[in-house]
Every structure is written in structure tokens, then in C-alpha cells.
Design an enzyme around this catalytic site. Structure first.
Site, PDB file in Angstrom:
ATOM      1  N   GLY A  13     -12.458   5.351 -17.075  1.00  0.00           N
ATOM      2  CA  GLY A  13     -11.260   5.467 -16.267  1.00  0.00           C
ATOM      3  C   GLY A  13     -10.129   4.619 -16.822  1.00  0.00           C
ATOM      4  O   GLY A  13     -10.292   3.888 -17.803  1.00  0.00           O
ATOM      5  N   PHE A  14      -9.001   4.700 -16.185  1.00  0.00           N
ATOM      6  CA  PHE A  14      -7.797   3.988 -16.635  1.00  0.00           C
ATOM      7  C   PHE A  14      -8.030   2.479 -16.701  1.00  0.00           C
ATOM      8  O   PHE A  14      -7.929   1.851 -17.767  1.00  0.00           O
ATOM      9  CB  PHE A  14      -6.650   4.348 -15.702  1.00  0.00           C
ATOM     10  CG  PHE A  14      -5.396   3.526 -15.840  1.00  0.00           C
ATOM     11  CD1 PHE A  14      -4.927   3.132 -17.090  1.00  0.00           C
ATOM     12  CD2 PHE A  14      -4.669   3.159 -14.710  1.00  0.00           C
ATOM     13  CE1 PHE A  14      -3.764   2.378 -17.208  1.00  0.00           C
ATOM     14  CE2 PHE A  14      -3.507   2.426 -14.822  1.00  0.00           C
ATOM     15  CZ  PHE A  14      -3.056   2.018 -16.068  1.00  0.00           C
ATOM     16  N   ILE A  15      -8.384   1.890 -15.572  1.00  0.00           N
ATOM     17  CA  ILE A  15      -8.592   0.439 -15.541  1.00  0.00           C
ATOM     18  C   ILE A  15      -9.856   0.078 -16.312  1.00  0.00           C
ATOM     19  O   ILE A  15      -9.886  -0.907 -17.073  1.00  0.00           O
ATOM     20  CB  ILE A  15      -8.651  -0.075 -14.095  1.00  0.00           C
ATOM     21  CG1 ILE A  15      -7.321   0.172 -13.386  1.00  0.00           C
ATOM     22  CG2 ILE A  15      -9.005  -1.563 -14.054  1.00  0.00           C
ATOM     23  CD1 ILE A  15      -7.330  -0.130 -11.899  1.00  0.00           C
ATOM     24  N   TYR A 155      -9.389   7.560   2.083  1.00  0.00           N
ATOM     25  CA  TYR A 155      -9.559   6.768   0.860  1.00  0.00           C
ATOM     26  C   TYR A 155      -9.553   5.279   1.194  1.00  0.00           C
ATOM     27  O   TYR A 155     -10.467   4.531   0.821  1.00  0.00           O
ATOM     28  CB  TYR A 155      -8.444   7.089  -0.139  1.00  0.00           C
ATOM     29  CG  TYR A 155      -8.315   6.061  -1.237  1.00  0.00           C
ATOM     30  CD1 TYR A 155      -9.332   5.863  -2.163  1.00  0.00           C
ATOM     31  CD2 TYR A 155      -7.163   5.266  -1.348  1.00  0.00           C
ATOM     32  CE1 TYR A 155      -9.216   4.917  -3.171  1.00  0.00           C
ATOM     33  CE2 TYR A 155      -7.040   4.331  -2.352  1.00  0.00           C
ATOM     34  CZ  TYR A 155      -8.069   4.151  -3.253  1.00  0.00           C
ATOM     35  OH  TYR A 155      -7.957   3.200  -4.242  1.00  0.00           O
ATOM     36  N   LYS A 159     -12.687   2.398   1.046  1.00  0.00           N
ATOM     37  CA  LYS A 159     -12.646   1.147   0.267  1.00  0.00           C
ATOM     38  C   LYS A 159     -12.825  -0.069   1.173  1.00  0.00           C
ATOM     39  O   LYS A 159     -13.480  -1.051   0.795  1.00  0.00           O
ATOM     40  CB  LYS A 159     -11.331   1.067  -0.511  1.00  0.00           C
ATOM     41  CG  LYS A 159     -11.130   2.182  -1.516  1.00  0.00           C
ATOM     42  CD  LYS A 159     -12.225   2.237  -2.559  1.00  0.00           C
ATOM     43  CE  LYS A 159     -11.973   1.299  -3.712  1.00  0.00           C
ATOM     44  NZ  LYS A 159     -12.978   1.453  -4.787  1.00  0.00           N
TER      45      LYS A 159
END
Length: 343
Positions: A13-15, A155, A159
Site C-alpha cells: 500500500g501507499f504508506i 470506516y 477503526k
């Protein structure tokens, strides 16, 4: 000194990609898990992963963390010293269309991580949460010690649930846990569903951009290398259960567990219109704005108080939006050389 192992979920993924690169360059052995989901471009994820695979100390398991036994098997095989759990189904708007994917990836997936850590405890568990967990709070800047009980999207709720789940495991099994609340991360290799990616693609193609809340949104934009630096430093800031239940003022450390919530943000809210102006400057183009109302589940503003991060690590994110956006646009033009570039 024995080489230490870090397990990074969501490594393509991005991070995850940026963090894995940093850890590998710092001399860690990195084990990644990523199922290469098709929520956005799988090719982009494969390209990130291919760059990581050039490092001899990187290996990756292409499986879903929510599949029973997968994560436990990885813990048994690799005995990670640190775990950075980034794998998740992201996106506020998509959680309205497909909430089950958030239940499976975010909640069940995190449960599998916690169960594996219970069996094979690492030195430190670091799990990604989100600024969206602050929900309907209007007192700015957001502080980790504020109550966060009214999430505005599934979402965000998923979390926040992982924060609570991790707290219970930290309390019951003495697992040191740090939860990150990320604030609008952006930069090269970013996600195509994020505003910066969409804006850049549309502006270069001479197409209109959708601007929610009529441009009145505010976000605490955090550049990717600043975020990675903060995560890397926080790996060494292992929370400890307070012996007497006393917690220092301003600290989000639990009085009954080695568990802490940390904001990672730039501490500087930016108007969406100003962010778009930075994209215009970097592309040399003028945006055609399609002004729209607020989207369901979204919040009008985010703003991080990052003083606890500074207290624990001595570090404060500092990359300005103009610089960060310019770096993204430069990457975008190199990665998509065939993309239309409207004159």
C-alpha cells in the site's frame, strides 16, 4: 547485533511501501503481507512491491490477513520484533457502498493480528487508526485525550473498534500497543482514490474536479515522508502500563494497559481551495471546479494537536503543502508519461 524483524501488513500500500523502504534502509529485515486487493489499481501495488523486492532483506506473503491462520503462521515462522499493522480497507465514501469489506479487513483482520501477537508477543505493536475516529468532535485541534464516541462513517467506526480491541489485548496480555491516528496522508505513490491524485489527473487532462462542501473543507495534510519518520521514531517509544494507574497530563496512555493513541499530523489545517491552488501551481494549469455539497459520512475539518508526538519523539512533521504537492505532481508525470497534459 542481531538483525531485527518488522512485520508490515499492507506492505504494498501507499504508506506500507514507504515505511518498508525506510525500514530496509535502516537495516531491518522486513516481512510484508499484502493481498493486492483491487480496491484501486493492482498494477500500482505491484510496482511498489517490485521496488521493495529489490532489497535482499524483504519478503512478502500475498494473502489476506483476515483468512484464519495466515497471520499466525507468519508470526510462528518469523517471530517479528515489531509489528506495524497498516492493512485495511480505506476510504470513507466506499464504506457506505461496501461496509462488509470494512468488517472483514479492518475488524476481523485486526483480530487475527492480535491473536497472533498473543501467541508470539512482539516488543511493540503499532496499528494504524485514523483522524476520522474523532468523529463529530468540533473542538480543534484534535487531542488524543478527547472523547471519540461519535464516528460519522462505518470506516471510522471500524477503526475506532480496532483501537478498543487492541486496548483489551494490551490490558489482558500485556502487549505494548501504539495506535496511530493519521491525518490525510499524501505524496508520491499515493492512492488513486485520494483527492490529490484525482485533482492532478483531472487538471492535467483539462477536466473538472469535484470540490466537496463548496471548497470549505479543511484538512491537516501530512506528507508521507514526515509520517514515516514519525512511525519510525515511535517504534522505539514503547508504552508501559502505569504501575499506579497515574497518567501524565496530556498523555493518552491507558491507566490500565500499555496502550497509547498518537496523532500524526502537520498541525496546520489547510483550506481545500488552497490545496487545489497548490496543485494548480505545481501543474501550471487552472482547475475547473465542480462545487458540490458535503458528502455523507465526511467531516468539514481535521486538525491535529501533535504535541504528544513531539513530547515522545522530539519530532514534528514539517513539510508544507506547496512542497509536498509539487513532489507528488513530479512523480505523477514520471509514472504516467502517457497521461494527457492539457494545454
Amino acid at each position: 547485533m542481531t538483525q531485527q524483524t518488522v512485520l508490515v501488513t499492507g506492505s504494498s500500500g501507499f504508506i506500507g511501501y514507504h515505511l518498508c523502504r525506510r525500514l530496509l534502509e535502516d537495516g531491518f529485515r522486513v516481512v510484508g503481507i499484502d493481498n493486492l486487493s483491487d480496491y484501486y489499481s493492482v498494477q500500482l501495488k505491484r510496482d511498489r512491491q517490485a521496488m521493495l523486492e529489490q532489497y535482499p532483506d524483504f519478503s512478502v506473503i500475498t494473502r489476506s490477513i483476515e483468512d484464519p491462520g495466515v497471520v499466525l503462521g507468519v508470526f510462528e515462522a518469523h517471530k517479528p520484533d515489531y509489528v506495524v499493522h497498516l492493512a485495511a480497507q480505506a476510504g470513507v465514501r466506499y464504506s457506505i457502498e461496501n461496509p462488509r469489506s470494512y468488517l472483514e479487513s479492518n475488524i476481523t483482520g485486526t483480530f487475527e493480528i492480535l491473536e497472533a501477537a498473543r501467541a508470539h508477543p512482539p516488543r511493540h505493536m503499532l496499528l494504524a487508526s485514523t483522524s476520522s475516529a474523532f468523529g463529530s468532535n468540533t473542538e480543534m485541534p484534535y487531542r488524543e485525550t478527547q472523547k471519540a464516541d461519535h464516528q460519522m462513517s462505518f470506516y471510522a467506526a471500524s477503526k475506532k473498534a480496532t483501537e478498543n480491541m487492541a486496548h483489551s489485548y494490551a490490558h489482558l496480555f500485556d502487549l505494548p500497543v501504539t495506535m496511530f491516528r493519521f491525518f490525510t496522508v499524501y505524496g508520491p505513490w499515493g492512492r488513486p482514490d485520494m483527492a490529490l491524485f484525482k485533482f492532478t489527473r483531472a487538471i492535467l487532462a483539462g477536466q473538472p474536479i469535484d470540490v466537496y462542501n463548496y471548497g470549505g473543507m479543511q484538512r491537516d495534510f501530512t506528507y508521507i515522508t514526515d509520517l514515516v519518520e514519525a512511525v519510525r521514531l515511535l517504534m522505539d517509544a514503547v508504552p508501559e502500563r502505569p504501575a499506579d494507574g497515574a497518567v501524565p497530563e496530556g498523555d493518552s496512555l491507558s491507566p490500565v494497559a500499555p496502550h497509547r493513541v498518537i496523532n500524526i499530523g502537520n498541525s496546520e489545517p489547510v483550506q481545500l481551495n488552497d490545496f487545489i491552488a497548490a496543485v494548480e501551481a505545481a501543474t501550471g494549469r487552472t482547475a475547473e471546479r465542480n462545487l458540490m455539497p458535503m458528502q455523507a459520512g465526511d467531516v468539514p475539518a481535521t486538525w491535529a494537536d501533535a504535541s504528544l508526538l513531539r513530547r515522545l519523539t522530539g519530532y514534528t512533521p514539517q513539510t508544507g503543502v506547496a512542497e509536498g504537492v509539487a513532489q507528488f505532481v513530479e512523480w505523477y508525470r514520471a509514472y504516467y508519461p502517457e497521461a494527457p497534459d492539457s494545454q
